[in-house]
Design a protein around this motif. Structure first.
Motif, PDB file in Angstrom:
ATOM      1  N   ARG A 194      46.135 -62.017 -32.404  1.00  7.57           N
ATOM      2  CA  ARG A 194      45.826 -62.606 -31.106  1.00  7.57           C
ATOM      3  C   ARG A 194      46.696 -62.011 -30.013  1.00  7.57           C
ATOM      4  O   ARG A 194      46.217 -61.689 -28.924  1.00  7.57           O
ATOM      5  CB  ARG A 194      46.076 -64.109 -31.148  1.00  7.57           C
ATOM      6  N   VAL A 247      31.769 -62.005 -41.770  1.00  7.45           N
ATOM      7  CA  VAL A 247      31.487 -63.198 -42.561  1.00  7.45           C
ATOM      8  C   VAL A 247      30.051 -63.034 -43.044  1.00  7.45           C
ATOM      9  O   VAL A 247      29.101 -63.182 -42.277  1.00  7.45           O
ATOM     10  CB  VAL A 247      31.615 -64.478 -41.724  1.00  7.45           C
ATOM     11  N   MET A 276      27.210 -65.593 -42.434  1.00  9.85           N
ATOM     12  CA  MET A 276      26.920 -66.049 -41.077  1.00  9.85           C
ATOM     13  C   MET A 276      25.961 -65.056 -40.420  1.00  9.85           C
ATOM     14  O   MET A 276      25.801 -63.928 -40.884  1.00  9.85           O
ATOM     15  CB  MET A 276      28.207 -66.126 -40.254  1.00  9.85           C
ATOM     16  N   LEU A 310      34.990 -64.698 -28.856  1.00 13.50           N
ATOM     17  CA  LEU A 310      34.219 -65.907 -28.611  1.00 13.50           C
ATOM     18  C   LEU A 310      34.589 -66.656 -27.332  1.00 13.50           C
ATOM     19  O   LEU A 310      33.686 -67.138 -26.638  1.00 13.50           O
ATOM     20  CB  LEU A 310      34.334 -66.826 -29.827  1.00 13.50           C
ATOM     21  N   PRO A 343      32.219 -74.412 -20.735  1.00 17.87           N
ATOM     22  CA  PRO A 343      33.090 -74.402 -21.896  1.00 17.87           C
ATOM     23  C   PRO A 343      32.283 -74.384 -23.186  1.00 17.87           C
ATOM     24  O   PRO A 343      32.833 -74.234 -24.243  1.00 17.87           O
ATOM     25  CB  PRO A 343      33.826 -75.733 -21.766  1.00 17.87           C
ATOM     26  N   LEU A 349      29.433 -72.844 -25.762  1.00 15.45           N
ATOM     27  CA  LEU A 349      28.933 -71.525 -26.116  1.00 15.45           C
ATOM     28  C   LEU A 349      27.541 -71.340 -25.527  1.00 15.45           C
ATOM     29  O   LEU A 349      26.687 -72.209 -25.631  1.00 15.45           O
ATOM     30  CB  LEU A 349      28.888 -71.376 -27.629  1.00 15.45           C
ATOM     31  N   LYS A 355      28.601 -75.998 -30.403  1.00 12.88           N
ATOM     32  CA  LYS A 355      28.620 -75.369 -29.086  1.00 12.88           C
ATOM     33  C   LYS A 355      29.997 -74.907 -28.644  1.00 12.88           C
ATOM     34  O   LYS A 355      30.151 -74.490 -27.493  1.00 12.88           O
ATOM     35  CB  LYS A 355      28.092 -76.386 -28.054  1.00 12.88           C
ATOM     36  N   THR A 356      31.001 -75.073 -29.480  1.00 14.88           N
ATOM     37  CA  THR A 356      32.316 -74.645 -29.013  1.00 14.88           C
ATOM     38  C   THR A 356      32.905 -73.609 -29.957  1.00 14.88           C
ATOM     39  O   THR A 356      32.470 -73.464 -31.097  1.00 14.88           O
ATOM     40  CB  THR A 356      33.314 -75.823 -28.941  1.00 14.88           C
ATOM     41  N   THR A 357      33.891 -72.917 -29.435  1.00 16.09           N
ATOM     42  CA  THR A 357      34.570 -71.922 -30.254  1.00 16.09           C
ATOM     43  C   THR A 357      35.211 -72.592 -31.461  1.00 16.09           C
ATOM     44  O   THR A 357      35.205 -72.052 -32.555  1.00 16.09           O
ATOM     45  CB  THR A 357      35.673 -71.215 -29.448  1.00 16.09           C
ATOM     46  N   ARG A 395      32.778 -73.056 -34.283  1.00 16.76           N
ATOM     47  CA  ARG A 395      32.445 -71.766 -34.869  1.00 16.76           C
ATOM     48  C   ARG A 395      33.593 -71.254 -35.729  1.00 16.76           C
ATOM     49  O   ARG A 395      33.400 -70.733 -36.824  1.00 16.76           O
ATOM     50  CB  ARG A 395      32.142 -70.799 -33.721  1.00 16.76           C
ATOM     51  N   TYR A 396      34.822 -71.444 -35.222  1.00 15.19           N
ATOM     52  CA  TYR A 396      35.996 -70.990 -35.968  1.00 15.19           C
ATOM     53  C   TYR A 396      36.123 -71.746 -37.287  1.00 15.19           C
ATOM     54  O   TYR A 396      36.516 -71.179 -38.306  1.00 15.19           O
ATOM     55  CB  TYR A 396      37.269 -71.181 -35.144  1.00 15.19           C
ATOM     56  N   ALA A 440      33.778 -72.945 -39.159  1.00 18.57           N
ATOM     57  CA  ALA A 440      32.834 -72.381 -40.124  1.00 18.57           C
ATOM     58  C   ALA A 440      33.316 -71.012 -40.594  1.00 18.57           C
ATOM     59  O   ALA A 440      33.265 -70.691 -41.781  1.00 18.57           O
ATOM     60  CB  ALA A 440      31.452 -72.278 -39.508  1.00 18.57           C
ATOM     61  N   ALA A 441      33.836 -70.218 -39.651  1.00 17.69           N
ATOM     62  CA  ALA A 441      34.266 -68.865 -40.018  1.00 17.69           C
ATOM     63  C   ALA A 441      35.406 -68.921 -41.007  1.00 17.69           C
ATOM     64  O   ALA A 441      35.412 -68.217 -42.016  1.00 17.69           O
ATOM     65  CB  ALA A 441      34.679 -68.088 -38.768  1.00 17.69           C
ATOM     66  N   ILE A 460      41.661 -64.801 -34.819  1.00 14.50           N
ATOM     67  CA  ILE A 460      41.643 -66.252 -34.736  1.00 14.50           C
ATOM     68  C   ILE A 460      42.954 -66.776 -35.307  1.00 14.50           C
ATOM     69  O   ILE A 460      43.426 -66.291 -36.326  1.00 14.50           O
ATOM     70  CB  ILE A 460      40.452 -66.826 -35.533  1.00 14.50           C
TER      71      ILE A 460
END
Ligand SMILES: Nc1ncnc2c1ncn2[C@@H]1O[C@H](COP(=O)(O)OP(=O)(O)OP(=O)(O)O)[C@@H](O)[C@H]1O
Ligand SMILES: Nc1ncnc2c1ncn2[C@@H]1O[C@H](COP(=O)(O)OP(=O)(O)OP(=O)(O)O)[C@@H](O)[C@H]1O
Ligand SMILES: [Mg+2]
Ligand SMILES: [Mg+2]
Lengths: 293, 511, 333, 333
Positions: free
Chosen positions: B332, B352, B355, B366, B372, B374, C200-202, C205-206, C208-209, C222
């Motif tokens: 990061r 992944v 996915m 992302l 805010p 996605l 709907k948010t990062t 998603r994170y 799940a990843a 991440i």
């Protein structure tokens, strides 16, 4: 005439006494359904107070009960919900554990937990010498258990009996077996054991037996399990006495409620079922070979 | 160069496909594919990414069943119920993506399902000695007791090969076996192939390295868009013709001319970078718009050094970006400074697999799509752009990344990294498994990036790639920088000499 | 086992997805069964009861969905709820003399519950990510710890909220807005926010990843540890919220509060279609899972079965059947 | 969080492996602590007690090691044990009039227990592999089913073995060979056979392979479903064996028999170093894990702590510490 529905809500059979109580409830329901065709019963068992509240809600919402017989899992959490049932005009019979607010129930069939402890303590005080060492097994940590222990401790106060230690055996045979084994390792001399419950007494006796210790004079259980009563009756020295706390009180309560629902006999009020000391002399009166407990 | 084995002329095909079709859901990926494999013959299957090579191979070896068409074994139609059955018939496939149980050791993997037993019990001693001799034959120095998850990618490939060799195949099918190998290890593999060929084994393999194809195959089948477009002896085709046959157009020079000049500013300066156990005292400067190659043998610690640099491994050393001293302790941090790393391990660390394409593409950047919440439309837009920029051949936009063909996964991975808009990018094995046509596109893309002022480090085991692509090449050996070549010195020979320690520009490194 | 279904995962399905609708179908079947068995089943009172009592487990299960999606597990939520309830009651009783009865003291109690939840969640998350101990062990440990702390706080008995305070607090469970009781409203809000966060948010998603492949997540810049800790903190917070709704219902806490909630919450999550190994989760599925579990209990109370002893067996069979129904819709599990 | 502990795996370790010895070290620390706290701790009687009472969970945990190594889970073992114990008692009591007292009836009881265990294990395995339902859900369901069946068989109470029979059967728990009691001997035999199967047979290796990656296992000609079912059957059988050792101890079974054994068994397996996700397991580690758990209880009973209510908390803390100790030995988990 329409059928009248009586709801019965009790804790699930998670230990011996509760098992006996479940048996008696089921048995009373079956019997009374025969006797009173106009009565219909709903019996629900709950694993925790929240579930019991849900059961009672369901009985009110979907079964239109006219009477509720409840053995509260715990007093505090059930007080509010049972009160609202009573307020809606449903007859309420409370069994064993009183609610924390007075005057909610129409009929109270009470067990006497501190009396149970007291009778046990008095027996110990009367049958042990000063300086005698005992160990105790406690039930599942609950108010009931606290009341019993308090009653016991009050009764032996001043008798000179030394309580080496009390540990939770959770009204469970296996747990008490383990605890007792460890007590035996830890204390080279124990004069008597207050097992406070016959299920726990079974575990305690097995542990003593296996260790081959002969310093222990007797084990005092409680609640009147049939095998234990039988041994008392037969004069077994290890089990010279027992203290009643009859699981059948639920049947009494259901029956009284049924009578109240079907006749005009006055059944309200408080009906205390005291704890009685059982000795070889009166054991026969408390021996019910057909009960599962 | 090879002539067709003598046995091949006598007997008919051991395994053949006839008019095979295959669809995944609504998408048809194979159209009437026919192919013959003969004993003692090395057959190469080539084609663009997504042409259907892996799918064809999986059908031949029982991993997939054809939608229609027949598979024949020794001339008689035969339907493999599963891969085990095919294996029992002597048809063995080495997957493009590894098929190893990561928690098990090398030895356990090699014998998995075929354990040697002494009575009721495993005969561990015999399995050990056979493993050791097998690995020796492959010149692979991996410890048979190492867990597969702990060994490097090329070693995993060698384990796969060892596993296949042990199965005593009549038909050996290899899906891009050399993609993760350097030329040295590839040589070892080719030796084994020669041996097997002499034993009368029929061999089918794919590769995007056309020089290899030319060198070791006897016969050649070219696929395009799920169809066989050419089949014939290899000797009749030049590499250029092969490339043309695959791509369907003429290919110009692979490496573009360097259009822009290298900047004067130092974009990244690394001093004494040490990654315990892997790299020691690595120092270099990277200038703006420069393309810096890092070459070395497998195991020279290139990957680990760069992973250390971006904070993926414990490391020490001084790093400056644009002249400012920075501390990077996680990827990061690195990304915030405009530095990103593209992993060589696309399956384990890059994508992944279960996915979607979109989710994979945007994973690294992302926050940009969160406003805010996605924004699906923007993500889809980014995917569309990536698909066209990198020529990703995805039959459907809403599919899992794991269902892309290997090369297309690699393209998606590159797209994912580039979406992060790096100012400095480290690309580890950028074109692993990518077909020659797309390679060219990717090289063009890298040049464009450099032209836009991005500084680039390319780690590659493909000699022509490091040389052709980079302005300057660092050579690593045993965790240290063994030297640097640039300009006219950028010859394969010079690099190999440095990599193997035949030339001492820097004092001998200790591992 | 045919060769075709051993291939790499099938492409993501489109449009009407029967597999995804599995839990919904199971729920519908249960509703129909219930309605046929008892005419009061669909009454306003019964529906309200069932939904309101699902709220505790439901709110917790929403948090659990994130934890499981990210590849974790939390066995401590039931004891944590008991502990937080006990703490909240103690705090409120203790403040009563100084603050007096009224809304402020309730609010302070709520804040205390949220803070305790956050802290407990952080502790779990910290031990799991930073000390790198298996989630199963950490949360089995904290499960024992919280359970025994609440027993100790209650001195083996029950901690009861002051009677007067209970009257003030009671409406939080029993009243509502436009005829919908508060727990239902709060559950709905939590579920909706949860679903939005997941999709709907990062953060979603994170989760799940990293549940799918935490190496890939790490290589994608991440902050894996932070995301993982966050899932436990979120769950802890939601346990706090659930407790806030629970305390006014019974006004007390004891060693038997929240027993087995963890199993119920995890079961709800999985029945809802989230994968126990992580990598994929859906909050709406969890909500359906919670409702299925509540309905099973409710339906068993509506009818007289042979023996109440067998309730557990029937419950077990229905849970398995519900999942078979759900899985059966597609060829591949 | 430094970069170090998030890095990719270090090279495979060789020789004396501290990581592997972790649980042993934790066990040793506990023994030392116990010996310091109470002089009777190391007495023959106490050691025999602890080992003998570990036997039930221990035997079950050995089976659980295989299930978990193969990537499964079984929550039903505790209830299954209770159910099998109940069934065994019923069978023996029922045969008593026709067979009379003696060794044969005990043997019939034992065979019944083994068959019941085998059947129960097969049922779990069948539902999990052939119906393809998550192991968590299947075994949560069967856990409820067995628990409620035993309650029903016992009519809510306790099933007791005929008093005379109990005398005949009793030695199986209390007697032994050369001063070592039977449960300890059986546990030791089961553990040794388990260890041999895990390390020296294809079955053990296949368990690890399919726990690691069942696709790979399938492609390697391993009959994945059969191996998976076998792990559940083996576990069921061992639950039967454990029950055979359990019944002579108190001669009874009830709804409270075996409560939470599943969690204890799983915890023992994980403390022993087997990975919950599967792919790697070791039986000796599990044995150490079981002993650690038993010792914690024993030490707590032998010493006086502030309040028995806090036993659970101390237990939880020690479990976590034991695992930290184990993990702490290596940089990477
Ligand atoms: N399981 C699957 N589901 C859906 N589509 C698939 C699946 N497997 C492969 N495909 C598609 O089939 C096509 C052919 O893929 P294949 O892997 O055979 O290509 P390839 O020739 O091996 O390419 P590469 O050189 O990149 O490895 C691709 O478009 C791919 O996306
Ligand atoms: N966990 C491990 N245990 C033992 N050896 C290892 C381990 N990981 C890597 N190695 C070895 O360390 C060396 C470093 O491998 P690595 O592939 O990362 O180097 P590299 O220079 O980046 O080469 P390339 O990128 O070409 O594969 C290899 O020899 C590899 O076998
Ligand atoms: Mg391919
Ligand atoms: Mg590398």
């Amino acid at each position: 005439q329409d059928t009248t529905v009586i709801g019965v809500s009790i804790p699930a059979a998670t230990h011996g006494w509760a098992g006996g109580m479940n048996y008696h409830a089921q048995e009373a329901v079956d019997r009374l359904e025969e006797v009173y065709p106009e009565l219909d019963f709903v019996l629900a068992t709950a694993g925790d107070p929240a579930e019991q509240v849900s059961d009672i809600e369901d009985m009110v919402a979907t079964r239109n009960i006219s009477a509720l017989v409840v053995l509260p899992f715990e007093s505090e959490p059930l007080t509010g919900p049972v009160k609202s049932v009573a307020d809606s005009g449903v007859w309420v019979t409370v069994v064993d554990r009183g609610l924390s607010e007075e005057g909610i129930e129409d009929l109270y069939v009470a067990g006497d937990n501190s009396g149970f402890g007291q009778v046990s303590g008095e027996y110990m005080a009367a049958n042990l010498e000063e300086g005698a060492k005992i160990v105790g097994l406690r039930g599942i940590p609950t108010t009931i258990d606290n009341m019993r222990v308090e009653g016991f401790e009050a009764a032996i106060e001043g008798s000179g009996i030394e309580v080496l230690e009390m540990e939770h055996g959770n009204w469970n045979r296996d747990d008490s077996f383990t605890v007792m084994q460890d007590f035996l390792s830890k204390y080279p001399e124990i004069d008597a054991v207050w097992a406070s419950d016959d299920d726990m007494a079974v575990g305690v006796l097995a542990a003593i037996d296996a260790a081959g210790r002969d310093d222990i004079q007797f084990v005092l259980g409680g609640a009147g399990m049939k095998e234990m009563i039988q041994r008392t009756m037969e004069g077994d020295e290890m089990i010279p006495a027992n203290v009643t706390y009859p699981p059948a009180m639920i049947a009494t309560a259901i029956e009284m409620t049924a009578v109240g629902m079907t006749s005009s006999a006055p059944v309200s009020g408080t009906f205390t079922i005291g704890s009685v000391l059982i000795t070889p002399d009166n054991a026969e009166d408390y021996y019910f070979p057909d009960s599962p407990f | 160069m090879s002539n067709i084995g003598k046995g091949a002329e006598k007997s008919g095909p051991v395994l053949s496909l006839d008019a095979i079709d295959r669809s995944f859901g609504p998408v048809q990926v194979l159209f009437g594919v026919s192919l013959d494999m003969r004993p003692g013959e090395v057959h190469a299957l080539i084609g663009e990414n997504g042409a259907g090579k892996s799918t064809t191979m999986k059908i031949m070896s029982g991993y997939l069943s054809p939608t229609s068409g027949t598979v024949s074994l020794a001339g008689t139609p035969h339907r493999f119920r599963n891969s085990q059955q095919a294996e029992a018939e002597g048809v063995v496939l080495i997957h493009q993506e590894f098929n190893l149980a990561e928690q098990l050791t090398v030895e356990e993997n090699i014998f998995l399902g075929h354990e040697l037993r002494k009575g009721m019990f495993l005969d561990k001693a015999r399995m050990r000695s056979e493993t050791v001799s097998l690995l020796e034959r492959l010149h692979c120095r991996v410890d048979p007791r190492a867990r597969v998850r702990d060994i490097s990618t090329p070693d995993k490939q060698m384990v796969e090969i060892a596993k296949a060799l042990l199965r005593n195949a009549r038909v050996l099918i290899m899906d891009e076996p050399t993609a993760v190998l350097t030329s040295r290890e590839s040589e070892v593999l080719f030796e084994q192939i020669e041996r097997l060929k002499a034993d009368g084994v029929a061999i089918l393999f794919t590769s995007h390295k056309l020089d290899e194809v030319k060198r070791i195959s006897d016969r050649l089948t070219i696929m395009r868009d799920g169809r066989v477009v050419h089949s014939g002896p290899t000797s009749e085709m030049s590499e250029d013709q092969m490339a043309e046959g695959m791509v369907g157009r003429e290919l110009s020079d692979l490496f573009p001319e360097r259009a822009t000049s290298i900047g004067d500013d130092v974009a990244l300066s690394v001093k004494d970078l040490t990654v315990p156990g892997y790299a020691k005292g690595v120092s270099f400067d990277l200038r703006k718009s420069e393309i810096l190659g890092i070459a070395g043998l497998i195991g020279s610690g290139r990957t680990e050094a760069m992973e250390g640099l971006v904070g993926l491994r414990t490391h020490s050393g001084a790093v400056e970006i644009d002249g400012k001293s920075v501390r990077i302790s996680s990827p990061r941090d690195a990304q915030r400074l405009g530095l990103v790393y593209l992993t060589e391990d696309r399956k384990g660390r890059g994508l992944v697999l279960n996915m979607g394409l979109k989710e994979n593409l945007t994973l690294q950047s992302l926050p940009r799509f969160a406003k805010p919440f996605l924004n699906d439309a923007e993500e889809v837009e980014a995917l569309d752009k990536a698909i066209s920029d990198f020529d990703i051949r995805a039959p459907q936009k809403r599919m899992n990344a794991g269902n892309l063909s290997g090369g297309n996964q690699q393209k998606l991975l590159i797209a994912k990294i580039m979406l992060a808009d790096p100012r400095i990018v480290i690309i580890d094995e950028p074109t692993r498994g990518i077909d020659i046509g797309t390679k060219q596109q990717i090289y063009d893309f890298i040049h464009d990036l450099a032209a836009k002022g991005v500084s680039i480090i390319v780690i590659s085991s493909e000699m022509t790639e490091v040389i052709g692509l980079s302005d300057r090449v660092l050579v690593m050996r045993q965790g240290r920088i063994a030297g640097e070549v640039s300009g006219a010195d950028k010859s394969e020979d010079a690099i190999v000499r440095l990599a193997m320690g035949l030339e001492h520009k820097i004092e001998e490194a200790s591992p | 086992m045919s060769a075709s279904d051993t291939a790499t995962p099938a492409p993501a399905r489109r449009g009407l997805d029967l597999h995804a609708l599995g839990p919904l179908i199971a729920l519908l079947v249960l509703v129909v069964v219930g309605a046929l068995m008892n005419s009061n089943f669909l009454s306003y009172a019964n529906i309200t009861n069932v939904l309101a009592r699902s709220a505790f487990i439901g709110i917790i299960a929403v948090g659990m969905t994130f934890v499981i999606t990210a590849g974790g597990l939390d066995l401590s939520v039931g004891s944590m709820a008991a502990f937080i309830a006990g703490l909240m009651i103690l705090v409120m009783n203790w403040l009563l003399p100084s603050m007096g009865q009224g809304v402020p003291i309730i609010l302070v109690g709520m804040v205390a519950a949220l803070i305790a939840g956050l802290g407990a969640g952080f502790l779990n998350g910290f031990l799991i990510t930073n000390m790198r101990i298996e989630a199963f062990i950490v949360t089995l440990g904290t499960m024992g710890i919280y359970r025994s702390l609440v027993t100790w706080l209650a001195d083996g008995g029950t901690l009861s909220l002051d009677f007067g305070l209970r009257q003030t607090y009671r409406p939080v469970y029993y009243d509502g807005l436009l005829g919908i009781s508060w727990p239902i409203i709060v559950f709905a809000i939590v579920a909706i926010i949860g679903e939005v966060i997941m999709r709907k948010t990062t953060f979603g998603r994170y989760c799940a990843a990293l549940g799918s492949n935490d190496q890939v997540a790490r290589y994608s810049s991440i902050d894996v540890n932070r995301v993982r800790i966050m899932t436990y903190i979120l769950l802890g917070l939601l346990v706090g919220v659930a407790t806030i709704m629970y305390v006014p219902r019974l006004g007390s806490a004891s060693a038997s509060t929240g027993v087995l909630w963890e199993l119920e919450a995890i079961a709800a999550v999985i029945i809802g279609g989230t994968m126990l190994k992580g990598g994929f989760g859906r909050v709406w599925g969890t909500v359906v899972g919670v409702l299925i579990l509540s309905l099973i209990g409710n339906i068993l109370n509506l009818t007289d079965f042979v023996s109440p002893y067998l309730n557990g067996a029937i419950q077990g069979i229905i849970i398995i059947l519900a999942v078979i129904l759900q899985r059966g819709k597609t060829a591949e599990g």
